[in-house]
Scaffold this active site. Structure first.
Site, PDB file in Angstrom:
ATOM      1  N   ASP A   1      44.176  11.749  35.190  1.00  0.00           N
ATOM      2  CA  ASP A   1      44.659  11.942  36.584  1.00  0.00           C
ATOM      3  C   ASP A   1      45.328  12.740  35.706  1.00  0.00           C
ATOM      4  OD1 ASP A   1      46.365   9.970  38.439  1.00  0.00           O
ATOM      5  OD2 ASP A   1      47.830  10.219  37.192  1.00  0.00           O
TER       6      ASP A   1
ATOM      7  N   GLU B   1      40.920  15.162  38.577  1.00  0.00           N
ATOM      8  CA  GLU B   1      41.863  15.390  39.523  1.00  0.00           C
ATOM      9  C   GLU B   1      42.280  16.453  39.727  1.00  0.00           C
ATOM     10  OE1 GLU B   1      45.321  12.450  42.056  1.00  0.00           O
ATOM     11  OE2 GLU B   1      45.454  12.691  39.738  1.00  0.00           O
TER      12      GLU B   1
END
Length: 710
Positions: free
Chosen positions: A347, A383
């Site tokens: 993330d 990401e």
């Protein structure tokens, strides 16, 4: 309970060896560290405090005979409390072990959980937090893995299914009620059979590291559903366990992984190593802050009362710190070696690359991953953005990594909603985004292609809403992105208009077909194959209810869409031309006498080869793509030469029907239609009728046809 032995400084955390447990915790600023043990007298238990007897290299440690799995514990750190200098030690705060492999309970947000008195963030609060916070748990390291083997599915054969452990299973009628919403539910034969039939090869689980429900959400009657608020990087989240919280969640998680592996399905974890649940200077003291605040967090250089925040969540880990890097790498290795997971999606990964301010793709973290003999061998997905300056880094990660391709998502959405001048970009995304990945030696599999994910509209909502409808989040519809690139097909939200409904279903099929026909790795967001809706909410991070959960009752209503997705996954699996390991070369052989065709060909609707003006025409929305199955030019798994059927992909992005002339017969003199998004119930290809070279066919507006060369 015997007396302390000196024990070992490594491994960090609590480790049971059959006779007792070794405890080790890092703190450079501590003057003394107490181990706190809790018995089973009442829900909280009586507390026994013991000073860790040894310290080596700022690691406080000791071995305690007789301490068995299931023992609840925590730490108290005696040291300086001076927020103006970034120091926040307070022995009145019970702290989680950063290396705890299981966590019991939750924080109730009592004032005692904070290092300051409410209203004065620079004061000192000496209330005891133990009755109001979580406890670490000693776990049993033994588990019968049997003959478990990682599937090790090659990237080019991978189909990812992004899923939420609870949301996917909590309402499934065929899973026993006590197992719904848990690791056991995800590992249930009913769920595994569904995933296998769908054709996915990997589940990418939204955060399962122990996380915290934010105080502000709790006060609004909401919860942190997504889980991007980690506090324990070694512990599976306890609320997803059917078996209990005294370490049973670890065994249950392992059993889930083992069951998925038996079906050939990999497990990828969405991990959040960029920040923690302790938030900014107004956040609680739960673990890292009380152990060694300046060693774990990036503090503002000229005012260490405050935290640098490149994540939008209040704090960021200090990636220059060797102890932070060690903890992250120890965590990654633990999940691979002990929990048998197959990869990670990072993330806000750009934050991990920030050593000072700028994003540096050769940062210490990436160097450590590159040389690690365990972590470097599993799937690593970034990401590639964060909220800091220069944080959008699609295409800029090291060669070992793959990336969520945000450019793919945006381009495919724009093409199918009718935006002008998207043809060239659409072609790049369809063929693996070589413009982003080829220059540093990466292959099409570097691109994780997706149209929807947890963050944003579901597929159903993408074709049903022009704007977000996030009122249920209690933030006045201000949260969530306004850049949705969606189209409601003529009516906002639910409707009984059959024409609108039919167009929406066709748009879903267009988006799904594009996804599975594209080079790269397709990722499907859970429930999109069933038309899951969030009623226009594009930010369900706090909606732990039916709004965000999978609605299995829709399975009966959306069987045609599910069947269409299964057809796409079968087509992709059967034909390597849709999942090439290398980029298209896009040119024919150099020898004029060589009659072989280029590996890919681009044609206008009237059957001409595309020229530069055709690509630049802003109004152009339609083309034909020839994929040469005889020109894959790469070995198979066992060294054999791969040969495949050839296909013609016909895209009509215009709103009206168009007549297409098939390419000349040297590309194929006979074709069979295998996919038509305007006709989802298309019969098997042998009954669909043959088409001849240079024959004209009508392709319905906003649809795709896939032809296979006979």
């Amino acid at each position: 309970m015997g007396s302390f032995w000196p024990g070992q400084a490594y491994p960090l955390g609590a480790h049971f060896d059959g006779a007792g447990t070794n405890f080790a915790v890092f703190s450079e600023v501590a003057e003394r560290v107490e181990l706190c043990l809790f018995d089973d007298a009442g829900p909280e238990g009586n507390e026994t405090r013991l000073t860790l007897p040894e310290v080596d290299g700022f690691v406080w440690h000791g071995h305690l005979p007789g301490i068995m799995p299931g023992q609840r514990y925590g730490f108290r750190v005696h040291g300086p409390y001076d927020p103006h200098q970034g120091l926040r030690c307070n022995p009145n705060k019970l702290l989680l072990d950063p290396y705890a492999q299981a966590v019991e309970g939750r924080i109730d947000w009592d004032q005692s959980c904070f290092g300051y008195t409410f209203g004065d963030p620079w004061s000192r609060n000496d209330l005891d937090s133990a009755p109001h916070t979580m406890r670490s748990v000693v776990t049993n390291p033994y588990f019968d893995w049997g003959d478990d083997r990682p599937p090790r599915t090659p990237y080019h054969e991978t189909v990812i299914y992004e899923a939420h452990v609870k949301g996917l299973t909590v309402s499934h009628p065929d899973i026993p009620e006590r197992m719904r919403g848990t690791y056991a539910g995800l590992g249930h034969p009913v769920m595994i059979e569904y995933l296998a039939d769908l054709g996915v090869t990997a589940v990418e689980l939204m955060p399962v590291h122990q996380f915290v429900h934010d105080d502000l959400l709790i006060k609004r009657g909401l919860r942190n559903y997504w889980g991007y608020n980690t506090i324990g990087f070694f512990a599976p989240h306890n609320e997803y366990a059917a078996a209990g919280q005294r370490g049973e969640q670890v065994l249950e998680f392992k059993a889930m992984v083992k069951a998925l592996h038996e079906a050939g399905i990999e497990v990828i974890l969405d991990v959040v190593y960029n920040h923690t649940a302790e938030g900014n200077h107004l956040g609680p003291t739960l673990s890292f802050r009380g152990l060694d605040n300046p060693s774990y967090y990036r503090l503002v250089d000229d005012d260490p009362r405050y935290y640098m925040d490149t994540t939008g969540t209040g704090n960021s880990f200090l990636m220059r710190s060797p102890h932070v890097l060690q903890m992250i790498m120890d965590s990654l290795r633990y999940w691979v070696t002990e929990m048998h997971v197959d990869g990670f999606r990072f993330d806000l990964a750009a934050t991990l690359a920030r050593e000072l301010h700028e994003v540096d793709r050769l940062s210490a973290f990436f160097d450590l991953v590159q040389q690690d003999p365990v972590v470097s061998r599993v799937k690593l997905i970034a990401e590639p953005w964060d909220v800091g300056e220069g944080g959008y880094q699609v295409g800029n990660f090291p060669p070992l990594w793959t990336e969520w391709n945000g450019r793919y998502r945006d381009t495919v959405r724009d093409y199918w909603r009718g935006r002008p001048a998207t043809m060239a970009d659409f072609a790049s995304r369809l063929t693996g985004s070589s413009d982003l990945y080829a220059d540093d030696g990466r292959r099409p599999s570097a691109s994780i292609n997706f149209v929807t994910c947890h963050d944003g509209f579901s597929l159903h909502d993408l074709v049903s809403y022009n704007v977000k409808h996030n009122d249920a989040n209690g933030e006045g519809n201000r949260d969530g992105s306004d850049d949705n690139r969606s189209w409601n097909c003529g009516y906002e939200g639910p409707t009984d208009d059959l024409n609108v409904l039919a167009l929406r279903e066709q748009q879903k099929r267009n988006l799904l077909a594009t996804l599975f026909l594209s080079q790269g790795v397709p990722m499907l967001s859970h429930g999109d194959e069933l038309g899951r809706t969030q009623r226009g909410n594009n930010n369900t991070y706090c909606q732990d209810d039916e709004l965000a959960w999978m609605d299995w009752e829709r399975l009966r209503d959306n069987f045609p869409l599910l069947d269409f997705v299964q057809k796409l996954t079968r087509l992709r699996a059967a034909h390597p031309v849709f999942r090439r390991r290398r980029f298209f070369r896009g040119r024919p052989p150099t020898d004029p006498a060589d009659s072989r065709l280029s590996d890919i060909g681009w044609f206008t609707p009237d059957g001409r080869e595309m020229a530069e003006p055709d690509w630049l025409a802003g109004f152009a929305k339609s083309l034909q793509v020839f994929l040469n199955g005889e020109a894959i030019s790469e070995p198979g798994r066992h060294g054999e030469r791969i040969r495949d059927d050839s296909f013609l992909l016909i895209f009509n992005g215009h709103h009206g029907d168009l007549r297409f002339t098939l390419p000349p017969d040297r590309y194929g003199d006979s074709w069979l239609r295998v996919i038509d998004t305007a006709d989802p119930m298309l019969a098997e290809e042998q009954n669909a009728g043959s088409l001849k070279a240079e024959e004209t066919l009508v392709v319905e507006g906003r649809s795709i046809q896939v032809l296979r060369r006979v």
